[in-house]
Design an enzyme around this catalytic site. Structure first.
Site, PDB file in Angstrom:
ATOM      1  N   SER A 141     -35.769  -4.457  34.622  1.00  0.00           N
ATOM      2  CA  SER A 141     -36.606  -3.621  33.746  1.00  0.00           C
ATOM      3  C   SER A 141     -35.764  -2.507  33.145  1.00  0.00           C
ATOM      4  O   SER A 141     -34.712  -2.139  33.686  1.00  0.00           O
ATOM      5  CB  SER A 141     -37.732  -3.001  34.577  1.00  0.00           C
ATOM      6  OG  SER A 141     -38.365  -1.958  33.877  1.00  0.00           O
ATOM      7  N   TYR A 154     -41.548   2.189  41.849  1.00  0.00           N
ATOM      8  CA  TYR A 154     -41.342   1.022  40.966  1.00  0.00           C
ATOM      9  C   TYR A 154     -39.928   1.067  40.388  1.00  0.00           C
ATOM     10  O   TYR A 154     -39.190   0.080  40.431  1.00  0.00           O
ATOM     11  CB  TYR A 154     -42.389   0.993  39.850  1.00  0.00           C
ATOM     12  CG  TYR A 154     -42.155  -0.165  38.898  1.00  0.00           C
ATOM     13  CD1 TYR A 154     -42.190  -1.487  39.359  1.00  0.00           C
ATOM     14  CD2 TYR A 154     -41.859   0.055  37.558  1.00  0.00           C
ATOM     15  CE1 TYR A 154     -41.943  -2.553  38.508  1.00  0.00           C
ATOM     16  CE2 TYR A 154     -41.611  -1.011  36.697  1.00  0.00           C
ATOM     17  CZ  TYR A 154     -41.654  -2.308  37.167  1.00  0.00           C
ATOM     18  OH  TYR A 154     -41.395  -3.363  36.320  1.00  0.00           O
TER      19      TYR A 154
HETATM   20  P1  NDP Z   1     -47.801 -10.090  35.382  1.00  0.00           P
HETATM   21  O1  NDP Z   1     -48.638  -9.243  36.278  1.00  0.00           O
HETATM   22  O2  NDP Z   1     -48.453 -10.734  34.211  1.00  0.00           O
HETATM   23  O3  NDP Z   1     -47.056 -11.222  36.229  1.00  0.00           O
HETATM   24  C1  NDP Z   1     -46.534 -10.953  37.495  1.00  0.00           C
HETATM   25  C2  NDP Z   1     -46.293 -12.257  38.205  1.00  0.00           C
HETATM   26  O4  NDP Z   1     -45.712 -11.986  39.487  1.00  0.00           O
HETATM   27  C3  NDP Z   1     -47.565 -13.046  38.432  1.00  0.00           C
HETATM   28  O5  NDP Z   1     -47.334 -14.394  38.117  1.00  0.00           O
HETATM   29  C4  NDP Z   1     -47.819 -12.879  39.915  1.00  0.00           C
HETATM   30  O6  NDP Z   1     -48.407 -14.065  40.428  1.00  0.00           O
HETATM   31  C5  NDP Z   1     -46.406 -12.724  40.457  1.00  0.00           C
HETATM   32  N1  NDP Z   1     -46.382 -12.076  41.755  1.00  0.00           N
HETATM   33  C6  NDP Z   1     -46.713 -10.797  42.054  1.00  0.00           C
HETATM   34  N2  NDP Z   1     -46.595 -10.591  43.370  1.00  0.00           N
HETATM   35  C7  NDP Z   1     -46.184 -11.760  43.915  1.00  0.00           C
HETATM   36  C8  NDP Z   1     -45.881 -12.177  45.230  1.00  0.00           C
HETATM   37  N3  NDP Z   1     -46.000 -11.365  46.280  1.00  0.00           N
HETATM   38  N4  NDP Z   1     -45.462 -13.448  45.420  1.00  0.00           N
HETATM   39  C9  NDP Z   1     -45.346 -14.293  44.371  1.00  0.00           C
HETATM   40  N5  NDP Z   1     -45.625 -13.955  43.117  1.00  0.00           N
HETATM   41  C10 NDP Z   1     -46.037 -12.703  42.891  1.00  0.00           C
HETATM   42  O7  NDP Z   1     -46.611  -9.131  34.910  1.00  0.00           O
HETATM   43  P2  NDP Z   1     -45.280  -9.420  34.071  1.00  0.00           P
HETATM   44  O8  NDP Z   1     -45.246 -10.803  33.590  1.00  0.00           O
HETATM   45  O9  NDP Z   1     -45.165  -8.334  33.102  1.00  0.00           O
HETATM   46  O10 NDP Z   1     -44.186  -9.175  35.191  1.00  0.00           O
HETATM   47  C11 NDP Z   1     -43.153 -10.099  35.496  1.00  0.00           C
HETATM   48  C12 NDP Z   1     -41.899  -9.334  35.867  1.00  0.00           C
HETATM   49  O11 NDP Z   1     -41.460  -8.602  34.724  1.00  0.00           O
HETATM   50  C13 NDP Z   1     -42.076  -8.312  36.992  1.00  0.00           C
HETATM   51  O12 NDP Z   1     -40.974  -8.388  37.854  1.00  0.00           O
HETATM   52  C14 NDP Z   1     -42.094  -6.977  36.246  1.00  0.00           C
HETATM   53  O13 NDP Z   1     -41.623  -5.930  37.058  1.00  0.00           O
HETATM   54  C15 NDP Z   1     -41.141  -7.279  35.116  1.00  0.00           C
HETATM   55  N6  NDP Z   1     -41.253  -6.414  33.963  1.00  0.00           N
HETATM   56  C16 NDP Z   1     -42.442  -6.269  33.298  1.00  0.00           C
HETATM   57  C17 NDP Z   1     -42.548  -5.414  32.219  1.00  0.00           C
HETATM   58  C18 NDP Z   1     -43.817  -5.167  31.491  1.00  0.00           C
HETATM   59  O14 NDP Z   1     -43.925  -4.167  30.757  1.00  0.00           O
HETATM   60  N7  NDP Z   1     -44.822  -6.048  31.611  1.00  0.00           N
HETATM   61  C19 NDP Z   1     -41.358  -4.685  31.726  1.00  0.00           C
HETATM   62  C20 NDP Z   1     -40.160  -4.904  32.496  1.00  0.00           C
HETATM   63  C21 NDP Z   1     -40.122  -5.746  33.549  1.00  0.00           C
HETATM   64  P3  NDP Z   1     -49.588 -14.128  41.512  1.00  0.00           P
HETATM   65  O15 NDP Z   1     -50.418 -12.889  41.349  1.00  0.00           O
HETATM   66  O16 NDP Z   1     -50.282 -15.391  41.186  1.00  0.00           O
HETATM   67  O17 NDP Z   1     -48.859 -14.192  42.807  1.00  0.00           O
HETATM   68  C1  8X3 Z   2     -42.036  -2.049  33.266  1.00  0.00           C
HETATM   69  C2  8X3 Z   2     -41.646  -0.982  32.312  1.00  0.00           C
HETATM   70  O1  8X3 Z   2     -41.979   1.377  31.558  1.00  0.00           O
HETATM   71  O2  8X3 Z   2     -43.954   0.185  32.253  1.00  0.00           O
HETATM   72  O3  8X3 Z   2     -40.900  -2.466  33.968  1.00  0.00           O
HETATM   73  O4  8X3 Z   2     -42.383   0.978  33.873  1.00  0.00           O
HETATM   74  S1  8X3 Z   2     -42.546   0.455  32.541  1.00  0.00           S
END
Ligand code: NDP
Ligand code: 8X3
Length: 259
Positions: A141, A154
């Site tokens: 991120s 986070y």
């Molecule tokens: P979502 O919430 O849409 O997706 C998160 C995914 O992670 C889901 O598929 C969820 O599946 C899975 N997950 C969460 N906890 C667990 C667990 N304990 N075991 C297995 N799977 C898990 O969010 P994003 O797609 O945005 O997030 C994906 C990644 O991108 C994360 O690592 C996030 O930190 C990162 N990210 C996101 C940003 C944003 O602004 N959205 C920016 C930068 C990075 P389920 O609940 O079915 O287990």
């Molecule tokens: C997610 C980006 O800025 O929402 O990794 O924390 S922020």
């Protein structure tokens, strides 16, 4: 023949979009997450849309070490060990400052974003070493480099993931294993809904009046990093919405700034 890609957190957001994108590219896929219904549905759809590839799903909570071990044993026995891992599962829980935060939120973030990501690497790496090939993509991120009030843990988990990624680049150099860390800024997914514990209005407010990345944009970045020639590696890729300068400073549609 393209490799087999294991995607954690493939049930929504960036992981689900990455599955779609990589299926189109012709990779075989293993989709994981905790929500079986979504994984089952996505798998059926992808197998129907792309009959030339093999898509499988497994329920997996990356926080549980014994489940990760059993998961890889199952893949090995089924002859479908991946050579590529998109270590994407992760979450933010809450936006409270340190003295007011719920410690259980800290446990969930640390157990998923750091320990879960580590378990996924630790138990796959011996297989990659044996094959002398592989690629691990960490979904990090913008906050692997930045901090903001309310985001301490986070951000700490993504700083940790960055340290783990850079360490693995050193440790795995003797093998033909590539390592990539992708650092997205704001992406409109279920991320904020999870962060705010299902409060849809609060989650929507994060993306209202701005033009964030779509999960497909990040999926394109993943596909690019996997597509480069074998002698090339993308160690880090930063991707942000055009309207975002830092984790919190964003230009709104009306030209005014937030953060
Ligand atoms: P979502 O919430 O849409 O997706 C998160 C995914 O992670 C889901 O598929 C969820 O599946 C899975 N997950 C969460 N906890 C667990 C667990 N304990 N075991 C297995 N799977 C898990 O969010 P994003 O797609 O945005 O997030 C994906 C990644 O991108 C994360 O690592 C996030 O930190 C990162 N990210 C996101 C940003 C944003 O602004 N959205 C920016 C930068 C990075 P389920 O609940 O079915 O287990
Ligand atoms: C997610 C980006 O800025 O929402 O990794 O924390 S922020």
């Amino acid at each position: 023949m393209k490799g087999r890609v294991l995607i954690t957190g493939a049930s929504s957001g960036i992981g689900a979009a990455t599955a779609q994108r990589l299926a189109k590219e012709g990779y075989n896929l293993i989709l994981t997450g905790r929500r079986s219904d979504r994984l089952q549905q996505a798998t059926a759809q992808l197998n129907a849309d792309y009959p030339q590839i093999q898509v499988e799903w497994r329920k997996l909570d990356v926080q549980i070490e014994s489940d990760v071990i059993a998961f890889y044993q199952d893949l090995e026995q089924s002859g479908i060990m991946p050579t590529i891992l998109v270590n994407n599962a992760g979450l933010a829980a809450g936006l409270a400052q340190v003295d007011e935060a719920l410690t259980n939120d800290w446990h969930r973030m640390i157990d998923t974003n750091i320990k879960g990501a580590l378990f996924m690497c630790k138990y796959l790496i011996p297989h990659l070493k044996n094959q002398n090939t592989g690629h691990i993509v960490q979904m990090s991120s913008v906050v692997s480099r930045e901090v903001y009030a309310g985001g301490s843990v986070y951000s700490a988990t993504k700083h940790a993931l960055d340290a783990i990624h850079r360490t693995l680049r050193l440790e795995l150099l003797p093998w033909n294993i590539r390592l990539t860390s992708i650092n997205p800024g704001m992406v409109e997914t279920e991320f904020s809904l999870v962060r705010f514990n299902g409060d849809q209005e609060r989650a929507d407010a994060v993306y209202n009046e701005v033009n964030p990345l779509r999960p497909e944009d990040v999926a394109d970045a993943v596909a690019y990093c996997l597509s480069v020639p074998p002698h090339v590696n993308i160690p880090e890729l930063h991707i942000a919405a055009a309207c975002q300068a830092t984790a919190t400073r964003v230009r709104k549609h009306d030209g005014t700034l937030r953060g």
